[in-house]
Design a protein around this motif. Structure first.
Motif, PDB file in Angstrom:
ATOM      1  N   PRO A 207      94.225  88.985  54.370  1.00  0.00           N
ATOM      2  CA  PRO A 207      93.208  88.831  55.407  1.00  0.00           C
ATOM      3  C   PRO A 207      92.047  89.800  55.216  1.00  0.00           C
ATOM      4  N   PRO A 208      90.888  89.475  55.764  1.00  0.00           N
ATOM      5  CA  PRO A 208      89.774  90.429  55.757  1.00  0.00           C
ATOM      6  C   PRO A 208      90.149  91.687  56.544  1.00  0.00           C
ATOM      7  N   VAL A 209      89.780  92.830  56.010  1.00  0.00           N
ATOM      8  CA  VAL A 209      90.148  94.107  56.632  1.00  0.00           C
ATOM      9  C   VAL A 209      89.586  94.214  58.040  1.00  0.00           C
ATOM     10  N   GLY A 210      88.343  93.777  58.252  1.00  0.00           N
ATOM     11  CA  GLY A 210      87.735  93.868  59.571  1.00  0.00           C
ATOM     12  C   GLY A 210      88.480  93.051  60.611  1.00  0.00           C
ATOM     13  N   GLU A 211      88.939  91.866  60.225  1.00  0.00           N
ATOM     14  CA  GLU A 211      89.684  91.029  61.165  1.00  0.00           C
ATOM     15  C   GLU A 211      91.035  91.659  61.505  1.00  0.00           C
ATOM     16  N   VAL A 216      94.604  94.693  65.293  1.00  0.00           N
ATOM     17  CA  VAL A 216      95.396  95.880  65.604  1.00  0.00           C
ATOM     18  C   VAL A 216      94.868  96.557  66.858  1.00  0.00           C
ATOM     19  N   THR A 217      93.560  96.631  66.991  1.00  0.00           N
ATOM     20  CA  THR A 217      92.968  97.220  68.203  1.00  0.00           C
ATOM     21  C   THR A 217      93.378  96.430  69.432  1.00  0.00           C
ATOM     22  N   PHE A 218      93.310  95.112  69.342  1.00  0.00           N
ATOM     23  CA  PHE A 218      93.680  94.269  70.482  1.00  0.00           C
ATOM     24  C   PHE A 218      95.147  94.454  70.853  1.00  0.00           C
ATOM     25  N   VAL A 219      96.036  94.426  69.856  1.00  0.00           N
ATOM     26  CA  VAL A 219      97.454  94.566  70.140  1.00  0.00           C
ATOM     27  C   VAL A 219      97.749  95.920  70.772  1.00  0.00           C
ATOM     28  N   ARG A 244      94.320  97.722  40.988  1.00  0.00           N
ATOM     29  CA  ARG A 244      93.868  96.556  41.735  1.00  0.00           C
ATOM     30  C   ARG A 244      94.707  96.352  42.997  1.00  0.00           C
ATOM     31  N   SER A 245      96.000  96.618  42.918  1.00  0.00           N
ATOM     32  CA  SER A 245      96.838  96.457  44.114  1.00  0.00           C
ATOM     33  C   SER A 245      96.477  97.492  45.170  1.00  0.00           C
ATOM     34  N   ARG A 246      96.182  98.718  44.728  1.00  0.00           N
ATOM     35  CA  ARG A 246      95.744  99.741  45.686  1.00  0.00           C
ATOM     36  C   ARG A 246      94.433  99.340  46.348  1.00  0.00           C
ATOM     37  N   ALA A 247      93.517  98.808  45.565  1.00  0.00           N
ATOM     38  CA  ALA A 247      92.224  98.403  46.109  1.00  0.00           C
ATOM     39  C   ALA A 247      92.372  97.297  47.140  1.00  0.00           C
ATOM     40  N   LEU A 252      94.056  97.696  53.965  1.00  0.00           N
ATOM     41  CA  LEU A 252      94.819  97.022  55.006  1.00  0.00           C
ATOM     42  C   LEU A 252      95.784  97.998  55.683  1.00  0.00           C
ATOM     43  N   ALA A 253      96.384  98.892  54.893  1.00  0.00           N
ATOM     44  CA  ALA A 253      97.251  99.909  55.479  1.00  0.00           C
ATOM     45  C   ALA A 253      96.452 100.851  56.384  1.00  0.00           C
ATOM     46  N   GLU A 254      95.269 101.218  55.937  1.00  0.00           N
ATOM     47  CA  GLU A 254      94.419 102.090  56.760  1.00  0.00           C
ATOM     48  C   GLU A 254      93.994 101.400  58.048  1.00  0.00           C
ATOM     49  N   ALA A 255      93.909 100.060  58.022  1.00  0.00           N
ATOM     50  CA  ALA A 255      93.532  99.302  59.218  1.00  0.00           C
ATOM     51  C   ALA A 255      94.703  99.087  60.165  1.00  0.00           C
TER      52      ALA A 255
END
Length: 291
Positions: A207-211, A216-219, A244-247, A252-255
């Motif tokens: 998924p897009p990181v922003g979405e 996560v904010t909503f939940v 590439r996997s880290r990138a 996503l983990a940070e989000a």
């Protein structure tokens, strides 16, 4: 961040011996979980001629072949099951696996094929109501206590289902739903984890990181106790190249994602075939900076 393998309960994976082989390979390669779909026909036209396995039999085979990885359905449509039967299946698998079950639940679909084909209810609002009532009833059954329940959809008259689930107070419950629909994520906030699907990212696409950050904010805003651990599960196809996997996965983990669920593209044929899935398993889980 933890890492799991995601497979359907049809195609090559309708066979319990194959699923046991996959589970063993995943555990040996260092993956943290194996999650299976729970479908009867899926999309009838696309699945014509393909065998389907019962997910609880398949997960039993996986549990007997392993000792460490988490196991569970992603996801079981609670409204298609009798809660008392489902409670026994989950508790039995939880005991057999030594408390490794994670119970993924959702509305289920495609509704017309999975429900309508058998004369079952197809109104999403009714299915959602049965899901909510069913989840509460499952929790009561898993406790091992005596249960009396008279609801809109289900009845329990002075019953006690033993043994109780091994995990206390119950196995973790993850709830699936499509984002940006808010009702499923409100439901997810009442339980232990969210398994969002995104309209902008098909199964097998990250998924897009922003979405994800918005979700996560909503939940978190909906949760009544943010001090307890909570899981957010996202997935897709990860590159085997570490950089590439880290990138892909670290943002996503940070989000807020806590699990990466390795999934093949649903638009292809690899996702229900053993060989490509096994190759990815044997390559090992993604490598992140803190691993």
């Amino acid at each position: 961040m933890r890492f799991s393998i995601n497979i359907p309960n049809f195609g090559d994976f309708a066979d319990a011996r194959t699923v046991a082989r996959v589970a063993t390979a995943a555990e040996e390669a260092g993956w943290d979980g194996l999650f299976l779909w729970d479908h009867v026909v899926h999309s009838k036209e696309r699945r014509r001629g393909q065998p389907f396995g019962d997910p609880w039999m398949l997960m039993t085979a996986a549990a007997l072949a392993t000792s460490r990885i988490a196991l569970g359905p992603l996801v079981t449509p609670v409204a298609r099951r009798r809660p008392e039967q489902l409670a026994r299946q989950v508790a039995t698998l939880d005991g057999l696996s030594g408390g490794r079950v994670i119970f993924g639940a959702g509305l289920g679909g495609p509704i017309d094929d999975e429900f309508g084909s058998f004369g079952d209810e197809t109104d999403p609002k009714v299915l959602a109501s049965k899901l909510d009532e069913g989840l509460d009833l499952l929790t009561a059954y898993w406790s091992g206590d005596r249960v009396n329940h008279r609801g809109e959809h289900y009845l329990a008259d002075d019953v006690e289902l033993l043994p109780a689930a091994v995990q206390r107070p119950r196995p973790p419950v993850w709830i699936a739903g499509f984002w940006p629909r808010k009702a499923p994520m409100r439901r997810a906030a009442r339980w232990d984890g969210a398994v969002p699907l995104f309209k902008t990212a098909n199964h097998g696409e990250a998924p897009p990181v922003g979405e994800l950050r918005d979700l996560v904010t909503f939940v978190n805003q909906q949760r009544t106790d943010t001090s307890t651990p909570y899981d957010v599960i996202v997935g897709g196809i990860s590159p085997t190249d570490p950089a590439r996997s880290r990138a892909l996965i670290e943002p996503l983990a940070e989000a807020g994602a806590t699990w990466w669920d390795e999934r093949q593209l649903i638009t292809g044929t690899d996702f229900y075939r053993l060989d490509p899935v096994l190759r990815r398993i044997e390559a090992g889980p993604p490598s992140l900076g803190d691993n």
